[in-house]
Design a protein around this motif. Structure first.
Motif, PDB file in Angstrom:
ATOM      1  N   MET A   1       0.852  -1.161   0.000  1.00  0.00           N
ATOM      2  CA  MET A   1       0.000   0.000   0.000  1.00  0.00           C
ATOM      3  C   MET A   1       0.901   1.228   0.000  1.00  0.00           C
ATOM      4  SD  MET A   1      -2.774   0.957   2.882  1.00  0.00           S
ATOM      5  CE  MET A   1      -2.806   2.575   3.522  1.00  0.00           C
ATOM      6  N   ILE A   2       0.517   2.229  -0.756  1.00  0.00           N
ATOM      7  CA  ILE A   2       1.234   3.495  -0.776  1.00  0.00           C
ATOM      8  C   ILE A   2       0.335   4.541  -0.116  1.00  0.00           C
ATOM      9  CG2 ILE A   2       2.254   5.294  -2.208  1.00  0.00           C
ATOM     10  CD1 ILE A   2       3.786   2.713  -2.407  1.00  0.00           C
ATOM     11  N   LYS A   3       0.815   5.120   0.971  1.00  0.00           N
ATOM     12  CA  LYS A   3       0.054   6.146   1.680  1.00  0.00           C
ATOM     13  C   LYS A   3       0.513   7.511   1.200  1.00  0.00           C
ATOM     14  CE  LYS A   3      -1.381   7.633   6.185  1.00  0.00           C
ATOM     15  NZ  LYS A   3      -2.603   7.110   6.678  1.00  0.00           N
ATOM     16  N   GLN A   4      -0.430   8.362   0.853  1.00  0.00           N
ATOM     17  CA  GLN A   4      -0.136   9.725   0.443  1.00  0.00           C
ATOM     18  C   GLN A   4      -0.190  10.622   1.673  1.00  0.00           C
ATOM     19  OE1 GLN A   4       0.655  10.821  -2.601  1.00  0.00           O
ATOM     20  NE2 GLN A   4       0.350   8.868  -3.630  1.00  0.00           N
ATOM     21  N   LEU A   5       0.882  11.362   1.903  1.00  0.00           N
ATOM     22  CA  LEU A   5       0.937  12.234   3.064  1.00  0.00           C
ATOM     23  C   LEU A   5       1.636  13.528   2.688  1.00  0.00           C
ATOM     24  CD1 LEU A   5       0.373  12.473   6.120  1.00  0.00           C
ATOM     25  CD2 LEU A   5       2.625  11.508   6.507  1.00  0.00           C
ATOM     26  N   ARG A   6       0.876  14.584   2.561  1.00  0.00           N
ATOM     27  CA  ARG A   6       1.415  15.914   2.231  1.00  0.00           C
ATOM     28  C   ARG A   6       2.354  15.882   1.038  1.00  0.00           C
ATOM     29  NH1 ARG A   6       2.661  17.350   8.372  1.00  0.00           N
ATOM     30  NH2 ARG A   6       0.537  17.706   9.049  1.00  0.00           N
ATOM     31  N   GLY A   7       1.935  15.261  -0.010  1.00  0.00           N
ATOM     32  CA  GLY A   7       2.734  15.208  -1.223  1.00  0.00           C
ATOM     33  C   GLY A   7       3.808  14.138  -1.231  1.00  0.00           C
ATOM     34  N   LYS A   8       3.941  13.384  -0.160  1.00  0.00           N
ATOM     35  CA  LYS A   8       4.916  12.296  -0.093  1.00  0.00           C
ATOM     36  C   LYS A   8       4.205  10.969  -0.255  1.00  0.00           C
ATOM     37  CE  LYS A   8       8.043  14.490   3.197  1.00  0.00           C
ATOM     38  NZ  LYS A   8       8.683  14.356   4.513  1.00  0.00           N
ATOM     39  N   GLU A   9       4.917  10.014  -0.829  1.00  0.00           N
ATOM     40  CA  GLU A   9       4.408   8.647  -0.918  1.00  0.00           C
ATOM     41  C   GLU A   9       5.189   7.801   0.068  1.00  0.00           C
ATOM     42  OE1 GLU A   9       4.663   7.315  -4.946  1.00  0.00           O
ATOM     43  OE2 GLU A   9       2.870   8.429  -5.517  1.00  0.00           O
ATOM     44  N   ILE A  10       4.479   7.101   0.949  1.00  0.00           N
ATOM     45  CA  ILE A  10       5.106   6.268   1.966  1.00  0.00           C
ATOM     46  C   ILE A  10       4.686   4.825   1.724  1.00  0.00           C
ATOM     47  CG2 ILE A  10       5.315   5.837   4.439  1.00  0.00           C
ATOM     48  CD1 ILE A  10       4.508   8.810   4.822  1.00  0.00           C
ATOM     49  N   PRO A  11       5.633   3.948   1.315  1.00  0.00           N
ATOM     50  CA  PRO A  11       5.290   2.538   1.088  1.00  0.00           C
ATOM     51  C   PRO A  11       5.106   1.804   2.417  1.00  0.00           C
ATOM     52  CG  PRO A  11       7.590   2.938   0.536  1.00  0.00           C
ATOM     53  CD  PRO A  11       7.005   4.250   0.944  1.00  0.00           C
ATOM     54  N   LEU A  12       3.982   1.111   2.534  1.00  0.00           N
ATOM     55  CA  LEU A  12       3.666   0.344   3.728  1.00  0.00           C
ATOM     56  C   LEU A  12       3.375  -1.103   3.346  1.00  0.00           C
ATOM     57  CD1 LEU A  12       1.122   2.822   5.363  1.00  0.00           C
ATOM     58  CD2 LEU A  12       3.489   2.503   6.038  1.00  0.00           C
ATOM     59  N   VAL A  13       3.620  -2.007   4.271  1.00  0.00           N
ATOM     60  CA  VAL A  13       3.242  -3.408   4.098  1.00  0.00           C
ATOM     61  C   VAL A  13       2.428  -3.828   5.310  1.00  0.00           C
ATOM     62  CG1 VAL A  13       5.155  -4.074   2.608  1.00  0.00           C
ATOM     63  CG2 VAL A  13       5.446  -4.187   5.060  1.00  0.00           C
ATOM     64  N   LYS A  14       1.473  -4.708   5.095  1.00  0.00           N
ATOM     65  CA  LYS A  14       0.636  -5.187   6.193  1.00  0.00           C
ATOM     66  C   LYS A  14       1.241  -6.474   6.743  1.00  0.00           C
ATOM     67  CE  LYS A  14      -4.174  -5.657   7.441  1.00  0.00           C
ATOM     68  NZ  LYS A  14      -5.535  -5.589   6.922  1.00  0.00           N
ATOM     69  N   PHE A  15       1.525  -6.474   8.037  1.00  0.00           N
ATOM     70  CA  PHE A  15       2.090  -7.637   8.708  1.00  0.00           C
ATOM     71  C   PHE A  15       1.075  -8.209   9.669  1.00  0.00           C
ATOM     72  CE2 PHE A  15       6.679  -8.658   8.481  1.00  0.00           C
ATOM     73  CZ  PHE A  15       6.960  -7.948   7.333  1.00  0.00           C
ATOM     74  N   ILE A  16       0.978  -9.534   9.668  1.00  0.00           N
ATOM     75  CA  ILE A  16       0.126 -10.237  10.625  1.00  0.00           C
ATOM     76  C   ILE A  16       1.058 -10.883  11.635  1.00  0.00           C
ATOM     77  CG2 ILE A  16      -1.566 -12.059  10.962  1.00  0.00           C
ATOM     78  CD1 ILE A  16      -2.498 -11.524   8.088  1.00  0.00           C
ATOM     79  N   TRP A  17       0.945 -10.459  12.876  1.00  0.00           N
ATOM     80  CA  TRP A  17       1.852 -10.880  13.934  1.00  0.00           C
ATOM     81  C   TRP A  17       1.233 -12.023  14.724  1.00  0.00           C
ATOM     82  CZ3 TRP A  17       6.429  -8.572  13.519  1.00  0.00           C
ATOM     83  CH2 TRP A  17       6.493  -7.328  12.924  1.00  0.00           C
ATOM     84  N   GLY A  18       1.565 -13.248  14.408  1.00  0.00           N
ATOM     85  CA  GLY A  18       1.224 -14.391  15.236  1.00  0.00           C
ATOM     86  C   GLY A  18      -0.192 -14.926  15.144  1.00  0.00           C
ATOM     87  N   GLY A  19      -1.063 -14.356  14.368  1.00  0.00           N
ATOM     88  CA  GLY A  19      -2.414 -14.887  14.263  1.00  0.00           C
ATOM     89  C   GLY A  19      -3.133 -14.303  13.073  1.00  0.00           C
ATOM     90  N   ALA A  20      -4.260 -14.866  12.755  1.00  0.00           N
ATOM     91  CA  ALA A  20      -5.010 -14.423  11.585  1.00  0.00           C
ATOM     92  C   ALA A  20      -6.132 -13.462  11.958  1.00  0.00           C
ATOM     93  CB  ALA A  20      -5.572 -15.628  10.845  1.00  0.00           C
ATOM     94  N   THR A  21      -6.111 -12.945  13.168  1.00  0.00           N
ATOM     95  CA  THR A  21      -7.167 -12.032  13.578  1.00  0.00           C
ATOM     96  C   THR A  21      -6.824 -10.612  13.161  1.00  0.00           C
ATOM     97  OG1 THR A  21      -6.160 -11.624  15.730  1.00  0.00           O
ATOM     98  CG2 THR A  21      -7.702 -13.462  15.592  1.00  0.00           C
ATOM     99  N   PRO A  22      -7.813  -9.796  12.888  1.00  0.00           N
ATOM    100  CA  PRO A  22      -7.549  -8.402  12.503  1.00  0.00           C
ATOM    101  C   PRO A  22      -6.745  -7.626  13.552  1.00  0.00           C
ATOM    102  CG  PRO A  22      -9.851  -8.951  12.122  1.00  0.00           C
ATOM    103  CD  PRO A  22      -9.232 -10.114  12.851  1.00  0.00           C
TER     104      PRO A  22
END
Length: 57
Positions: free
Chosen positions: A1-22
């Protein structure tokens, strides 16, 4: 996912830590996760690496 913040693009990744719960999933900076877990990013295809580690491929 690329987050737009004040003209900047910040690449993010979603990590699931130890379980499949949200509750166990967080969005983390891609560069920090590459430094901490380089083996997840070596193949160039993040999803393929996850499936390999789980034995799905």
């Amino acid at each position: 996912m690329i987050k737009q913040l004040r003209g900047k693009e910040i690449p993010l990744v979603k990590f699931i830590w130890g379980g499949a719960t949200p509750e166990s999933a967080t969005w983390e900076l891609e560069e920090n996760m590459k430094a901490a877990y380089p083996f997840l990013f070596t193949s160039g295809n993040f999803e393929d690496e996850i499936f390999k580690r789980r034995g799905d491929l």
